[in-house]
Write an enzyme that holds these catalytic residues in place. Structure first.
Site, PDB file in Angstrom:
ATOM      1  N   TYR A  16       0.801  -1.232   0.000  1.00 24.98           N
ATOM      2  CA  TYR A  16       0.000   0.000   0.000  1.00 24.98           C
ATOM      3  C   TYR A  16       0.833   1.282   0.000  1.00 24.98           C
ATOM      4  O   TYR A  16       0.274   2.373   0.068  1.00 24.98           O
ATOM      5  CB  TYR A  16      -0.905   0.019   1.238  1.00 24.98           C
ATOM      6  CG  TYR A  16      -1.774  -1.202   1.322  1.00 24.98           C
ATOM      7  CD1 TYR A  16      -2.828  -1.373   0.443  1.00 24.98           C
ATOM      8  CD2 TYR A  16      -1.518  -2.204   2.249  1.00 24.98           C
ATOM      9  CE1 TYR A  16      -3.618  -2.507   0.486  1.00 24.98           C
ATOM     10  CE2 TYR A  16      -2.300  -3.345   2.305  1.00 24.98           C
ATOM     11  CZ  TYR A  16      -3.344  -3.491   1.424  1.00 24.98           C
ATOM     12  OH  TYR A  16      -4.123  -4.611   1.468  1.00 24.98           O
ATOM     13  N   ASP A  18       2.905   2.838  -2.243  1.00 29.92           N
ATOM     14  CA  ASP A  18       2.885   3.773  -3.376  1.00 29.92           C
ATOM     15  C   ASP A  18       1.595   4.586  -3.373  1.00 29.92           C
ATOM     16  O   ASP A  18       1.614   5.811  -3.424  1.00 29.92           O
ATOM     17  CB  ASP A  18       3.008   3.011  -4.707  1.00 29.92           C
ATOM     18  CG  ASP A  18       4.232   2.127  -4.738  1.00 29.92           C
ATOM     19  OD1 ASP A  18       5.335   2.665  -4.830  1.00 29.92           O
ATOM     20  OD2 ASP A  18       4.073   0.895  -4.641  1.00 29.92           O
ATOM     21  N   TYR A 207       5.811  -7.008   7.572  1.00 29.64           N
ATOM     22  CA  TYR A 207       5.765  -8.069   6.571  1.00 29.64           C
ATOM     23  C   TYR A 207       5.963  -9.386   7.319  1.00 29.64           C
ATOM     24  O   TYR A 207       6.177  -9.398   8.529  1.00 29.64           O
ATOM     25  CB  TYR A 207       6.891  -7.897   5.541  1.00 29.64           C
ATOM     26  CG  TYR A 207       6.924  -6.511   4.928  1.00 29.64           C
ATOM     27  CD1 TYR A 207       5.924  -6.102   4.053  1.00 29.64           C
ATOM     28  CD2 TYR A 207       7.941  -5.607   5.229  1.00 29.64           C
ATOM     29  CE1 TYR A 207       5.943  -4.827   3.485  1.00 29.64           C
ATOM     30  CE2 TYR A 207       7.968  -4.337   4.671  1.00 29.64           C
ATOM     31  CZ  TYR A 207       6.957  -3.954   3.802  1.00 29.64           C
ATOM     32  OH  TYR A 207       6.971  -2.695   3.268  1.00 29.64           O
ATOM     33  N   ARG A 285       6.195  -0.400   8.902  1.00 27.28           N
ATOM     34  CA  ARG A 285       6.960  -0.987   7.796  1.00 27.28           C
ATOM     35  C   ARG A 285       7.029   0.010   6.622  1.00 27.28           C
ATOM     36  O   ARG A 285       6.454   1.092   6.686  1.00 27.28           O
ATOM     37  CB  ARG A 285       6.292  -2.275   7.357  1.00 27.28           C
ATOM     38  CG  ARG A 285       4.996  -2.068   6.593  1.00 27.28           C
ATOM     39  CD  ARG A 285       4.301  -3.384   6.261  1.00 27.28           C
ATOM     40  NE  ARG A 285       3.408  -3.228   5.126  1.00 27.28           N
ATOM     41  CZ  ARG A 285       2.493  -4.113   4.766  1.00 27.28           C
ATOM     42  NH1 ARG A 285       2.347  -5.223   5.460  1.00 27.28           N
ATOM     43  NH2 ARG A 285       1.729  -3.919   3.696  1.00 27.28           N
ATOM     44  N   GLU A 287       7.197   2.669   3.987  1.00 29.10           N
ATOM     45  CA  GLU A 287       7.557   4.092   3.967  1.00 29.10           C
ATOM     46  C   GLU A 287       6.545   4.941   4.731  1.00 29.10           C
ATOM     47  O   GLU A 287       6.871   5.618   5.709  1.00 29.10           O
ATOM     48  CB  GLU A 287       7.654   4.555   2.504  1.00 29.10           C
ATOM     49  CG  GLU A 287       7.882   6.032   2.367  1.00 29.10           C
ATOM     50  CD  GLU A 287       8.310   6.470   0.974  1.00 29.10           C
ATOM     51  OE1 GLU A 287       8.957   5.704   0.246  1.00 29.10           O
ATOM     52  OE2 GLU A 287       7.995   7.629   0.610  1.00 29.10           O
ATOM     53  N   ASP A 288       5.292   4.884   4.295  1.00 28.42           N
ATOM     54  CA  ASP A 288       4.326   5.834   4.857  1.00 28.42           C
ATOM     55  C   ASP A 288       4.009   5.552   6.327  1.00 28.42           C
ATOM     56  O   ASP A 288       3.942   6.485   7.134  1.00 28.42           O
ATOM     57  CB  ASP A 288       3.037   5.815   4.016  1.00 28.42           C
ATOM     58  CG  ASP A 288       2.110   6.960   4.392  1.00 28.42           C
ATOM     59  OD1 ASP A 288       2.565   8.117   4.351  1.00 28.42           O
ATOM     60  OD2 ASP A 288       0.952   6.703   4.759  1.00 28.42           O
TER      61      ASP A 288
HETATM   62  O1  TRH Z   1       2.331  -1.250   2.391  1.00 27.32           O
HETATM   63  P1  TRH Z   1       3.765  -0.978   2.516  1.00 27.32           P
HETATM   64  O2  TRH Z   1       4.601  -2.119   2.794  1.00 27.32           O
HETATM   65  O3  TRH Z   1       4.276  -0.245   1.230  1.00 27.32           O
HETATM   66  C1  TRH Z   1       5.530  -0.483   0.646  1.00 27.32           C
HETATM   67  C2  TRH Z   1       6.497   0.616   0.942  1.00 27.32           C
HETATM   68  O4  TRH Z   1       5.990   1.888   0.714  1.00 27.32           O
HETATM   69  C3  TRH Z   1       7.736   0.431   0.141  1.00 27.32           C
HETATM   70  O5  TRH Z   1       8.616   1.502   0.352  1.00 27.32           O
HETATM   71  C4  TRH Z   1       7.382   0.348  -1.320  1.00 27.32           C
HETATM   72  O6  TRH Z   1       8.496   0.181  -2.073  1.00 27.32           O
HETATM   73  C5  TRH Z   1       6.450  -0.826  -1.491  1.00 27.32           C
HETATM   74  O7  TRH Z   1       5.290  -0.620  -0.724  1.00 27.32           O
HETATM   75  C6  TRH Z   1       6.074  -1.028  -2.919  1.00 27.32           C
HETATM   76  O8  TRH Z   1       4.008   0.069   3.724  1.00 27.32           O
HETATM   77  P2  TRH Z   1       3.665   1.616   3.902  1.00 27.32           P
HETATM   78  O9  TRH Z   1       4.529   2.452   3.042  1.00 27.32           O
HETATM   79  O10 TRH Z   1       3.719   1.867   5.320  1.00 27.32           O
HETATM   80  O11 TRH Z   1       2.171   1.765   3.402  1.00 27.32           O
HETATM   81  C7  TRH Z   1       1.075   1.300   4.121  1.00 27.32           C
HETATM   82  C8  TRH Z   1      -0.091   2.254   4.012  1.00 27.32           C
HETATM   83  O12 TRH Z   1      -1.249   1.662   4.582  1.00 27.32           O
HETATM   84  C9  TRH Z   1       0.138   3.552   4.760  1.00 27.32           C
HETATM   85  O13 TRH Z   1      -0.363   4.640   4.004  1.00 27.32           O
HETATM   86  C10 TRH Z   1      -0.692   3.387   6.031  1.00 27.32           C
HETATM   87  C11 TRH Z   1      -1.828   2.572   5.502  1.00 27.32           C
HETATM   88  N1  TRH Z   1      -2.613   1.810   6.479  1.00 27.32           N
HETATM   89  C12 TRH Z   1      -3.979   2.039   6.545  1.00 27.32           C
HETATM   90  O14 TRH Z   1      -4.500   2.894   5.831  1.00 27.32           O
HETATM   91  N2  TRH Z   1      -4.733   1.298   7.399  1.00 27.32           N
HETATM   92  C13 TRH Z   1      -4.206   0.352   8.229  1.00 27.32           C
HETATM   93  O15 TRH Z   1      -4.940  -0.286   8.989  1.00 27.32           O
HETATM   94  C14 TRH Z   1      -2.792   0.140   8.165  1.00 27.32           C
HETATM   95  C15 TRH Z   1      -2.162  -0.872   9.066  1.00 27.32           C
HETATM   96  C16 TRH Z   1      -2.037   0.871   7.275  1.00 27.32           C
END
Ligand code: TRH
Length: 390
Positions: A16, A18, A207, A285, A287-288
């Protein structure tokens, strides 16, 4: 940039992150800065997890002040590219290509034909590494067309583009964290019982992780009650297996020794912050969510997105160095050891107790760290750069 227009192109690689970053940026530009934003996304199903109001069947819709459009990021796809839609709408004043997702050739040609030319930025992934400062705002002239693309790097120092931060986020965080009743109400809404003496509340977003089983065992056998809030997702099967279940789902609660786990639904993006604000320690985990944990100003453990060549460990180390600067060396070491243990090295059974005893210091440190980072706001920096180039 009020009344100006912006096209953001996002290709969802996996997970999620990107779309998480693009959706946050799109809402901020539209709702805080009056920009007319079109967000082009190739995977509306992943996007729908972050925004429940989105209809994954619709190719065009308006959502929370942003126009959301479906595109096909794979240029080799047999599906007809909705280029007619792209062409019909014209090119925006500001074009943001997220994470080098490669714009359709015909859109690039339309950009080159437009007068005045749009400002074209490639929004890069976040890294705390030093080289980022040297690459932020670098120009990359198009090999054949009269167009220049600029690299825009988020980051942790003044010489980078900063971090995404909503205008009122830190005020809302402070109001929530200083309001015991609001927190009790929040926990009740999740079905989590009142805290018992000495209990630690931990959110877990990661993860699949080799260290998970051992960490759960440490918590179960320990003397401190640990309540883990686990949003549904990639680590759920591992946690379920620890409790002897083949699977789990939101609403499940499991107990072993001092450890209690509540499985939560994956919530909308706007609602995730409250979980981070309410917990004592956050596992995050990608980025965001890692950035959100820093705004939450609570001790956090980062599971970095793994890359085959191991370069992610350099990124992990770069953030560790910046984040722990100013801490006593033994506390900085405790943070580094646990982050490393959670990312495939070190013994987590040794690293966890050393980390958790430093939680109070890390909480104060996290508040100061967030205060410093807040001075460098990505959306504001991006709009300033746009104005310089336009
Ligand atoms: O989902 P991710 O593992 O995304 C990853 C990274 O961004 C990585 O750098 C990138 O290369 C890859 O994708 C393709 O982790 P991230 O970045 O934390 O994104 C998760 C999103 O989900 C963040 O915007 C928060 C959101 N989220 C919710 O909206 N609700 C939830 O209940 C949770 C747990 C997260």
């Amino acid at each position: 940039m009020r009344n100006n227009s912006c096209d953001i192109f996002c290709a969802v690689v996996d997970n999620y992150g990107d779309i998480g970053v693009c959706w946050r940026l799109a809402r901020q530009l539209a709702n805080e800065h009056g920009v007319s934003v079109r967000l082009w996304v190739d995977d509306l199903r992943s996007f729908g997890k972050l925004c429940l109001e989105l209809d994954a069947e619709l190719d065009e819709q308006r959502c929370r002040g942003v126009e959301v459009l479906k595109w096909d990021a794979d240029s080799f796809s047999p599906h007809p590219q909705p280029l007619s839609r792209l062409r019909a709408r014209g090119v925006a004043d500001l074009v943001i290509e997220a994470f080098a997702c490669r714009l359709p050739q015909s859109y690039v040609e339309a950009m080159a034909a437009r007068e005045p030319k749009p400002v074209w930025l490639n929004l890069e992934y976040l890294s705390a590494e030093e080289w980022v400062e040297g690459c932020h705002k670098l120009a990359s002239p198009h090999p054949t067309l009269p167009l220049t693309k600029y690299f825009f790097f988020p980051g942790f120092t003044e010489k980078t583009g900063g971090l995404l931060l909503e205008r009122d986020l830190l005020e809302r965080r402070d109001a929530f964290q200083s309001d015991g009743l609001a927190q009790e109400k929040y926990w009740r809404s999740l079905g989590v019982p009142e805290r018992v003496a000495g209990e630690l509340r931990v959110s877990m977003f990661s993860y699949e992780n080799e260290a998970m089983e051992e960490l759960l065992r440490v918590w179960a056998r320990g003397t401190q009650p640990v309540t883990t809030l686990l949003p549904e997702g990639r680590s759920l099967p591992q946690v379920a297996a620890f409790f002897g279940h083949a699977a789990g789902q939101a609403g499940d609660t499991w107990q072993r020794g001092k450890l209690r786990v509540h499985v939560l639904p994956f919530v909308e993006q706007e609602c995730y912050d409250e979980l981070l604000w309410a917990c004592d320690v956050n596992f995050v985990r990608g980025e965001d969510s890692c950035v959100r944990a820093q705004w939450a100003a609570k001790p956090f453990i980062w599971h970095i997105y793994p890359q085959h060549d191991g370069v992610h460990l350099e990124k992990l180390e770069a953030l560790r160095v910046r984040y722990t600067e100013g801490l006593q060396s033994e506390i900085a070491q405790a943070v580094g050891d646990l982050w490393l243990a959670w990312n495939g090295g070190q013994d987590i059974a040794l690293a966890w107790p050393r980390f958790v005893t430093q939680c109070e210091v890390l909480k104060a440190h996290g508040a100061e760290w967030a205060r410093r980072l807040a001075a460098n706001n990505l959306a504001l920096n991006l709009l300033d750069f746009y104005r310089q180039l336009a």
